[in-house]
Structures are given as structure tokens and as C-alpha cells.
Design an enzyme around this catalytic site. Structure first.
Site, PDB file in Angstrom:
ATOM      1  N   SER A  98      55.753  42.180  30.997  1.00  0.00           N
ATOM      2  CA  SER A  98      55.326  43.496  31.487  1.00  0.00           C
ATOM      3  C   SER A  98      55.080  43.532  32.989  1.00  0.00           C
ATOM      4  O   SER A  98      55.022  44.613  33.580  1.00  0.00           O
ATOM      5  CB  SER A  98      54.062  43.948  30.755  1.00  0.00           C
ATOM      6  OG  SER A  98      52.947  43.164  31.126  1.00  0.00           O
ATOM      7  N   LYS A 106      47.568  43.419  34.623  1.00  0.00           N
ATOM      8  CA  LYS A 106      48.284  44.585  35.154  1.00  0.00           C
ATOM      9  C   LYS A 106      47.931  44.741  36.637  1.00  0.00           C
ATOM     10  O   LYS A 106      47.068  44.060  37.172  1.00  0.00           O
ATOM     11  CB  LYS A 106      47.901  45.874  34.417  1.00  0.00           C
ATOM     12  CG  LYS A 106      48.096  45.857  32.910  1.00  0.00           C
ATOM     13  CD  LYS A 106      49.546  45.802  32.483  1.00  0.00           C
ATOM     14  CE  LYS A 106      49.675  45.782  30.965  1.00  0.00           C
ATOM     15  NZ  LYS A 106      51.058  45.527  30.522  1.00  0.00           N
TER      16      LYS A 106
END
Length: 257
Positions: free
Chosen positions: A47, A109
Site C-alpha cells: 500500500s 500510511k
């Protein structure tokens, strides 16, 4: 009557007790260090490609943002608490955090939105407070899957309002997460996204739908500053003598931005 020493069962145990004490002290030092200074983490998904790769070993420093129950070593899971000596992460920081859906899970993230800001997605481009974030084409790239296969993607350089730049990957054509109505980041929360924009369950996706949702600052563990090691797990699909080829030596002890 001659004096006879009474046998003592404690003497033979003393070296063992001393060793156990040293081991316990070492464990305390390690635990405190992991809670207060830095802790290593492993990247299991793509991701954050191309910035972070599957199989990267990260070092997250904890002191830049202060401390909460999230700062404890990953194996220790406690309810959320407020932060001590807290500081809000800067836009562009890559952070590791405990996922609200299951606090035993640690995710990674990039911070793109701060408390009070309006975040929107239009045709795959990030907008902050009604202004588009600059995207500059940067050629072709590939997204690597866990099995070693790749998917062709476009690479862009995204420049956030504070001037920080980072690469992102985008698949061709319209994708499910390309558009999102404007949302306001709640107080004490962050909006985070993956650099692999079409394969990231981030703040664009609600927690009850498997995404990060709005990230409570209290759940942030630390800031990712470096990759300390990297090994491509896809090589395990081949014979064992080929596994050393999975070492990505160029990524060892490399800075992350």
C-alpha cells in the site's frame, strides 16, 4: 559438640537468581527502549509503494509525537489514552499507528491532512481546503504484488502544500478510490493515505469497511525515518538456494521521506 554448618539450599540458586535478574533487567531496558525511543516494524503489503516495499523492515521513532498507550510495544494492547508531551505529525510524515478496528494491528500510511482541513479526491487527485495538490508525471513504474507479479502503473510526484514531495503510483483509468466527497478532518485526527493510491485502505475508507478512517492522533505510534533492512518474500516461491537473492541490499539503512 562440634559445630556443624546447616546446609543452605539458597547458595546454589544464587547464580541462577543473578542470571534471571540480569535477563529481567535486560528485558525491561528493551521494553522501555521500544516504548520510548524506537521500534522495528515489517511491511506486509504494497500500500505504500514505491516509497516502501513489501518485505521492508522499518524503524519508527516514537519521541517526535509524544506518548500514549499506542506507544507501548506492539504486543501490548491497551485501550486508547491521551498523549503526553504530544505533538501533531507534520504533513508528509509517514507514520505507523494502531488500527482502530483492531488495536493489535499496526498499519503504516502517509499524513496528508491535518485537523480541521477539508480533504477531497477528484479524478485521483488530492484536494486540500478547496485547492488541488500538485501532481507531476514521473514516467512509468510497476506495482509489485506479494507473489512477485507486477502491474503496470503511472508514477507521479505529489507536492503537498508545505512543499514536501513524494512519489505515488496510479493505475490507468478510473479507479474506485479516485473520487471522494469533501470531508473535514475532526479535531485530534489525521487524514492518511498510501502512496500506492489504488491499493490502500486508508482514510478514504471507513473503519467499518476495513479502512483507516479518520486516524486519532492518540493512536499514532511513531514516525518512520528509515528502512533498516529489506528482503523480497516472493523469492520463497522458488528453491531455497535462491532466497538470498531476495535481499535488497541497496535499501538497507536508507532514509525514508
Amino acid at each position: 559438640m562440634p559445630h556443624q554448618d546447616r546446609p543452605s539450599s539458597s547458595r546454589p540458586l544464587r547464580p541462577w537468581l543473578r542470571s534471571l535478574g540480569e535477563i529481567a533487567a535486560a528485558l525491561v531496558v528493551i521494553t522501555v527502549g521500544k516504548a520510548a525511543i524506537a521500534e522495528p516494524y515489517y511491511v506486509p503489503s504494497g500500500s505504500m509503494e514505491p516509497t516502501l516495499l513489501i518485505g521492508d523492515g522499518l524503524l519508527a521513532t516514537k519521541y517526535p509525537y509524544g506518548y500514549s498507550s499506542a506507544s507501548l510495544p506492539a504486543s501490548l494492547v491497551l485501550p486508547r489514552t491521551e498523549r503526553l508531551f504530544g505533538a501533531v505529525p507534520e504533513r508528509g510524515d509517514i507514520v505507523v499507528f494502531r488500527w482502530s478496528g483492531d488495536r493489535s494491528q499496526v498499519w503504516v500510511k502517509r499524513v496528508v491532512g491535518l485537523p480541521g482541513e477539508r480533504i477531497e479526491m477528484r479524478a485521483g487527485q488530492l484536494w486540500i481546503d478547496g485547492r488541488p495538490v500538485r501532481l507531476q508525471p514521473d514516467g512509468e513504474s510497476a506495482i509489485e504484488n506479494g507473489d512477485g507479479s507486477t502491474i503496470s502503473a503511472q508514477r507521479y510526484v505529489e507536492t503537498l502544500p508545505n512543499g514536501r514531495e513524494h512519489p505515488i503510483l496510479k493505475l490507468a483509468g478510473r479507479q474506485p478510490l479516485d473520487d471522494m466527497p469533501a470531508v473535514t478532518v475532526p479535531p485530534g485526527h489525521l487524514f492518511v493515505m498510501g502512496d500506492n493510491r489504488d491499493d490502500s485502505a486508508d482514510s478514504r475508507v471507513a473503519v467499518d469497511q476495513g479502512g483507516a478512517g479518520a486516524l486519532p492522533v492518540a493512536d499514532v505510534i511513531g514516525r518512520v525515518d528509515a528502512v533498516v533492512g529489506s528482503w523480497n518474500p516472493a523469492v520463497t516461491r522458488g528453491p531455497a538456494w535462491e532466497w538470498p537473492a531476495g535481499l535488497r541490499l541497496s535499501r538497507f539503512f536508507s532514509a525514508v521521506r
